[in-house]
Design an enzyme around this catalytic site. Structure first.
Site, PDB file in Angstrom:
ATOM      1  N   TYR A   1      -2.368  -1.583  10.932  1.00  0.00           N
ATOM      2  CA  TYR A   1      -2.548  -2.106   9.562  1.00  0.00           C
ATOM      3  C   TYR A   1      -1.373  -1.697   8.682  1.00  0.00           C
ATOM      4  CZ  TYR A   1      -3.997  -2.196   4.695  1.00  0.00           C
ATOM      5  OH  TYR A   1      -4.012  -2.395   3.335  1.00  0.00           O
TER       6      TYR A   1
ATOM      7  N   LYS B   1       1.872  -3.914   6.630  1.00  0.00           N
ATOM      8  CA  LYS B   1       2.348  -3.873   5.233  1.00  0.00           C
ATOM      9  C   LYS B   1       3.863  -3.660   5.194  1.00  0.00           C
ATOM     10  CE  LYS B   1      -1.523  -4.704   3.332  1.00  0.00           C
ATOM     11  NZ  LYS B   1      -1.736  -6.034   2.775  1.00  0.00           N
TER      12      LYS B   1
ATOM     13  N   SER C   1       0.838  -1.211   0.000  1.00  0.00           N
ATOM     14  CA  SER C   1       0.000   0.000   0.000  1.00  0.00           C
ATOM     15  C   SER C   1       0.865   1.249   0.000  1.00  0.00           C
ATOM     16  CB  SER C   1      -0.851  -0.029   1.273  1.00  0.00           C
ATOM     17  OG  SER C   1      -1.439   1.221   1.507  1.00  0.00           O
TER      18      SER C   1
HETATM   19  P1  NAD Z   1     -10.947  -7.689   0.960  1.00  0.00           P
HETATM   20  O1  NAD Z   1     -11.193  -7.762   2.422  1.00  0.00           O
HETATM   21  O2  NAD Z   1     -12.110  -7.416   0.065  1.00  0.00           O
HETATM   22  O3  NAD Z   1     -10.267  -9.034   0.458  1.00  0.00           O
HETATM   23  C1  NAD Z   1      -9.401  -9.799   1.269  1.00  0.00           C
HETATM   24  C2  NAD Z   1      -9.885 -11.240   1.207  1.00  0.00           C
HETATM   25  O4  NAD Z   1      -9.006 -12.035   1.991  1.00  0.00           O
HETATM   26  C3  NAD Z   1     -11.291 -11.419   1.758  1.00  0.00           C
HETATM   27  O5  NAD Z   1     -12.061 -12.159   0.823  1.00  0.00           O
HETATM   28  C4  NAD Z   1     -11.088 -12.198   3.065  1.00  0.00           C
HETATM   29  O6  NAD Z   1     -12.171 -13.070   3.315  1.00  0.00           O
HETATM   30  C5  NAD Z   1      -9.786 -12.927   2.774  1.00  0.00           C
HETATM   31  N1  NAD Z   1      -8.975 -13.247   3.964  1.00  0.00           N
HETATM   32  C6  NAD Z   1      -8.599 -12.419   4.977  1.00  0.00           C
HETATM   33  N2  NAD Z   1      -7.848 -13.096   5.867  1.00  0.00           N
HETATM   34  C7  NAD Z   1      -7.728 -14.375   5.392  1.00  0.00           C
HETATM   35  C8  NAD Z   1      -7.078 -15.541   5.856  1.00  0.00           C
HETATM   36  N3  NAD Z   1      -6.392 -15.571   7.003  1.00  0.00           N
HETATM   37  N4  NAD Z   1      -7.189 -16.669   5.115  1.00  0.00           N
HETATM   38  C9  NAD Z   1      -7.884 -16.669   3.961  1.00  0.00           C
HETATM   39  N5  NAD Z   1      -8.528 -15.615   3.487  1.00  0.00           N
HETATM   40  C10 NAD Z   1      -8.452 -14.467   4.192  1.00  0.00           C
HETATM   41  O7  NAD Z   1      -9.788  -6.614   0.725  1.00  0.00           O
HETATM   42  P2  NAD Z   1      -9.257  -5.962  -0.624  1.00  0.00           P
HETATM   43  O8  NAD Z   1      -9.658  -4.540  -0.650  1.00  0.00           O
HETATM   44  O9  NAD Z   1      -9.577  -6.837  -1.776  1.00  0.00           O
HETATM   45  O10 NAD Z   1      -7.690  -5.979  -0.335  1.00  0.00           O
HETATM   46  C11 NAD Z   1      -6.858  -7.018  -0.815  1.00  0.00           C
HETATM   47  C12 NAD Z   1      -5.443  -6.762  -0.365  1.00  0.00           C
HETATM   48  O11 NAD Z   1      -5.023  -5.485  -0.839  1.00  0.00           O
HETATM   49  C13 NAD Z   1      -5.255  -6.726   1.154  1.00  0.00           C
HETATM   50  O12 NAD Z   1      -4.007  -7.307   1.453  1.00  0.00           O
HETATM   51  C14 NAD Z   1      -5.245  -5.250   1.456  1.00  0.00           C
HETATM   52  O13 NAD Z   1      -4.536  -4.974   2.633  1.00  0.00           O
HETATM   53  C15 NAD Z   1      -4.527  -4.707   0.233  1.00  0.00           C
HETATM   54  N6  NAD Z   1      -4.803  -3.278  -0.018  1.00  0.00           N
HETATM   55  C16 NAD Z   1      -6.095  -2.857  -0.160  1.00  0.00           C
HETATM   56  C17 NAD Z   1      -6.363  -1.512  -0.384  1.00  0.00           C
HETATM   57  C18 NAD Z   1      -7.788  -1.014  -0.519  1.00  0.00           C
HETATM   58  O14 NAD Z   1      -8.006   0.197  -0.399  1.00  0.00           O
HETATM   59  N7  NAD Z   1      -8.773  -1.870  -0.765  1.00  0.00           N
HETATM   60  C19 NAD Z   1      -5.298  -0.578  -0.463  1.00  0.00           C
HETATM   61  C20 NAD Z   1      -3.989  -1.053  -0.341  1.00  0.00           C
HETATM   62  C21 NAD Z   1      -3.753  -2.422  -0.118  1.00  0.00           C
HETATM   63  N1  UFG Z   2     -13.184  10.761   3.381  1.00  0.00           N
HETATM   64  C1  UFG Z   2     -14.197  11.660   3.672  1.00  0.00           C
HETATM   65  N2  UFG Z   2     -15.397  11.166   4.090  1.00  0.00           N
HETATM   66  C2  UFG Z   2     -15.639   9.828   4.215  1.00  0.00           C
HETATM   67  C3  UFG Z   2     -14.595   8.913   3.908  1.00  0.00           C
HETATM   68  C4  UFG Z   2     -13.368   9.427   3.509  1.00  0.00           C
HETATM   69  O1  UFG Z   2     -14.013  12.870   3.587  1.00  0.00           O
HETATM   70  O2  UFG Z   2     -16.747   9.443   4.612  1.00  0.00           O
HETATM   71  C5  UFG Z   2     -11.893  11.292   2.917  1.00  0.00           C
HETATM   72  C6  UFG Z   2     -10.740  10.924   3.820  1.00  0.00           C
HETATM   73  O3  UFG Z   2     -10.661  11.805   4.902  1.00  0.00           O
HETATM   74  C7  UFG Z   2      -9.573  11.028   2.847  1.00  0.00           C
HETATM   75  C8  UFG Z   2     -10.186  10.601   1.502  1.00  0.00           C
HETATM   76  O4  UFG Z   2     -11.594  10.746   1.654  1.00  0.00           O
HETATM   77  O5  UFG Z   2      -9.174  12.358   2.751  1.00  0.00           O
HETATM   78  C9  UFG Z   2      -9.879   9.159   1.137  1.00  0.00           C
HETATM   79  O6  UFG Z   2     -10.214   8.353   2.254  1.00  0.00           O
HETATM   80  P1  UFG Z   2     -10.325   6.764   2.167  1.00  0.00           P
HETATM   81  O7  UFG Z   2     -10.696   6.269   3.518  1.00  0.00           O
HETATM   82  O8  UFG Z   2     -11.183   6.370   1.020  1.00  0.00           O
HETATM   83  O9  UFG Z   2      -8.851   6.333   1.768  1.00  0.00           O
HETATM   84  P2  UFG Z   2      -7.476   6.556   2.558  1.00  0.00           P
HETATM   85  O10 UFG Z   2      -6.589   7.289   1.619  1.00  0.00           O
HETATM   86  O11 UFG Z   2      -7.667   7.121   3.889  1.00  0.00           O
HETATM   87  O12 UFG Z   2      -7.030   5.038   2.817  1.00  0.00           O
HETATM   88  C10 UFG Z   2      -6.704   4.172   1.768  1.00  0.00           C
HETATM   89  C11 UFG Z   2      -6.971   2.714   2.137  1.00  0.00           C
HETATM   90  C12 UFG Z   2      -6.026   2.248   3.202  1.00  0.00           C
HETATM   91  C13 UFG Z   2      -4.608   2.579   2.877  1.00  0.00           C
HETATM   92  C14 UFG Z   2      -4.486   4.046   2.562  1.00  0.00           C
HETATM   93  C15 UFG Z   2      -3.112   4.418   2.102  1.00  0.00           C
HETATM   94  O13 UFG Z   2      -8.307   2.554   2.580  1.00  0.00           O
HETATM   95  O14 UFG Z   2      -6.128   0.834   3.278  1.00  0.00           O
HETATM   96  O15 UFG Z   2      -5.371   4.364   1.486  1.00  0.00           O
HETATM   97  O16 UFG Z   2      -3.002   5.801   2.010  1.00  0.00           O
HETATM   98  F1  UFG Z   2      -3.810   2.302   3.943  1.00  0.00           F
END
Ligand code: NAD
Ligand code: UFG
Length: 345
Positions: free
Chosen positions: A154, A158, A129
């Site tokens: 969290y 990472k 991330s």
């Molecule tokens: P998500 O929660 O939708 O998907 C993760 C999946 O992993 C889920 O289906 C969950 O059931 C499964 N899971 C969790 N723990 C497990 C375990 N111990 N064994 C087997 N399955 C397990 O999340 P996502 O948004 O698809 O994120 C995927 C990856 O990307 C994660 O590692 C997350 O940290 C990373 N990531 C996500 C974002 C974001 O904003 N969505 C940003 C940066 C990084």
């Molecule tokens: N925000 C609002 N109102 C809301 C939700 C979010 O104003 O109801 C704003 C937040 O304050 C931020 C922007 O929208 O300024 C984006 O917020 P998000 O929560 O959508 O995303 P973040 O950038 O905070 O977080 C995301 C992922 C994290 C990751 C991070 C890395 O959700 O997993 O990016 O920067 F760690």
């Protein structure tokens, strides 16, 4: 469709994983999904099958359970490698339940790496991330920017996972590992058959917007209007989840073709463009025709002011570039939300 080989995808029923499974299957790979469904639903596999024409092999397993994982990886030891999405991802929840986050995110990776090395599975792609950069001193942020102290358990998982991967590669336990540092993934497959499934009240901006527009949330709060940005609201690099999925396939192909310059590589995966919170709201209003009620309130603790990616490394080395616009992200997220509302009625 040609069979390009077998790939294991942990967390493949989740938001990003499911889009990646679709992309891999459409490209001709055979995909094995491992997921414990702790944050996803089994019905996601129907959506994947409807879009790609193939239902992936599915194992419901907690990857921290080593003996269960061992049996599955033994069965699929002929796979080329693993794309590892499975983790917990809610920043706020990680502050309240740090031990659960360290146990699942670090424990899951360690269990996976140990078992992979036992069966000679030596290629991995890891979901990292942009949170590792904190508030970068220079924008757009390149991969050379220093990793900053994590703002949450969290984020720390990472960083530690990336360190574990570097150490494992330095010890020659794996042939090729690529960490992809995602910026802000949003949107859904254009079919609206798969998408994000936030549990409870969404923390992230786009799902909150779509739920507010659908009448599921009363008021959209904009966290802070006094940042040092053109309109006072924070800036992020929002990236369409389908573009993100393609980045995984291109990273995988770099490993398959043995094109790496070093055994451990890492790439920014964003669009290279920053959008403010108000610009995201405006994009949503433009594509949906819905006027959103919102209120600017206090800043959210832990938020960085602005971050967007320099994507030159991924563009030039992976041959990948994000193609979809902010309007396409908002439109696809809205189509998915509407489909979910219909299915609830
Ligand atoms: P998500 O929660 O939708 O998907 C993760 C999946 O992993 C889920 O289906 C969950 O059931 C499964 N899971 C969790 N723990 C497990 C375990 N111990 N064994 C087997 N399955 C397990 O999340 P996502 O948004 O698809 O994120 C995927 C990856 O990307 C994660 O590692 C997350 O940290 C990373 N990531 C996500 C974002 C974001 O904003 N969505 C940003 C940066 C990084
Ligand atoms: N925000 C609002 N109102 C809301 C939700 C979010 O104003 O109801 C704003 C937040 O304050 C931020 C922007 O929208 O300024 C984006 O917020 P998000 O929560 O959508 O995303 P973040 O950038 O905070 O977080 C995301 C992922 C994290 C990751 C991070 C890395 O959700 O997993 O990016 O920067 F760690």
């Amino acid at each position: 469709m040609s069979d390009k080989g077998k790939i294991i995808v942990t967390g493949g029923a989740g938001y990003i994983g499911s889009h990646c499974v679709v992309d891999l299957q459409l490209a001709g790979y055979t995909v094995i999904v491992l997921d414990d469904l702790s944050n996803s639903e089994i019905g996601v596999l129907d959506g994947i099958a409807a879009i790609s024409g193939v239902r992936p092999v599915f194992h419901q397993v907690d990857i921290c359970e080593r003996s269960a994982l061992r049996a599955i990886l033994k069965e699929h030891r002929d796979a080329f490698g693993v794309i590892h999405f499975a983790a917990f991802k809610a920043v706020g929840e990680s502050v309240e339940k740090p031990l659960a986050y360290y146990a699942n995110n670090l424990g899951g990776l360690l269990s996976l790496l140990d078992t992979m090395s036992e069966f000679g599975l030596d290629n991995l792609i890891f979901s990292s991330s942009c949170t590792v950069y904190g508030q970068p001193a220079e924008l757009p942020v390149t991969e050379n920017a220093p990793v900053q102290p994590a703002q949450s358990p969290y984020g720390n998982t990472k960083q530690i996972c990336e360190e574990i991967l570097q150490d494992a590669v330095a010890a020659n336990l794996f042939r090729g590992v690529i960490s992809l540092r995602y910026f802000n993934p949003v949107g859904a497959d254009p079919s609206a058959l798969i998408g994000e499934l936030p549990l409870g009240i969404p923390n992230n901006l786009m799902p909150f917007i779509t739920q507010a527009a659908a009448g599921l949330r009363t008021e959209l709060k904009v966290f802070g209007g006094d940042y040092n940005t053109p309109d006072g609201t924070p800036i992020r690099d929002y990236i369409h989840v389908s573009d993100l999925a393609e980045a995984h396939r291109l990273a995988l192909e770099r490993l398959i073709n043995k094109e790496q310059s070093s055994a451990y590589e890492y790439y920014n995966i964003g669009t290279g463009r920053g959008s403010s919170v108000l610009e995201v709201i405006q994009a949503f209003e433009r594509v949906s025709g819905i006027r959103l009620k919102y209120k600017i309130v206090d800043r959210r603790p832990g938020d960085v002011e602005q971050v967007w990616a320099d994507t030159t490394k991924a563009n030039e080395i992976l041959g990948w570039k994000a193609r979809r616009t902010l309007d396409e992200m908002a439109a696809s997220a809205w189509a998915w939300e509407k489909k979910r509302v219909e299915s609830r009625e």
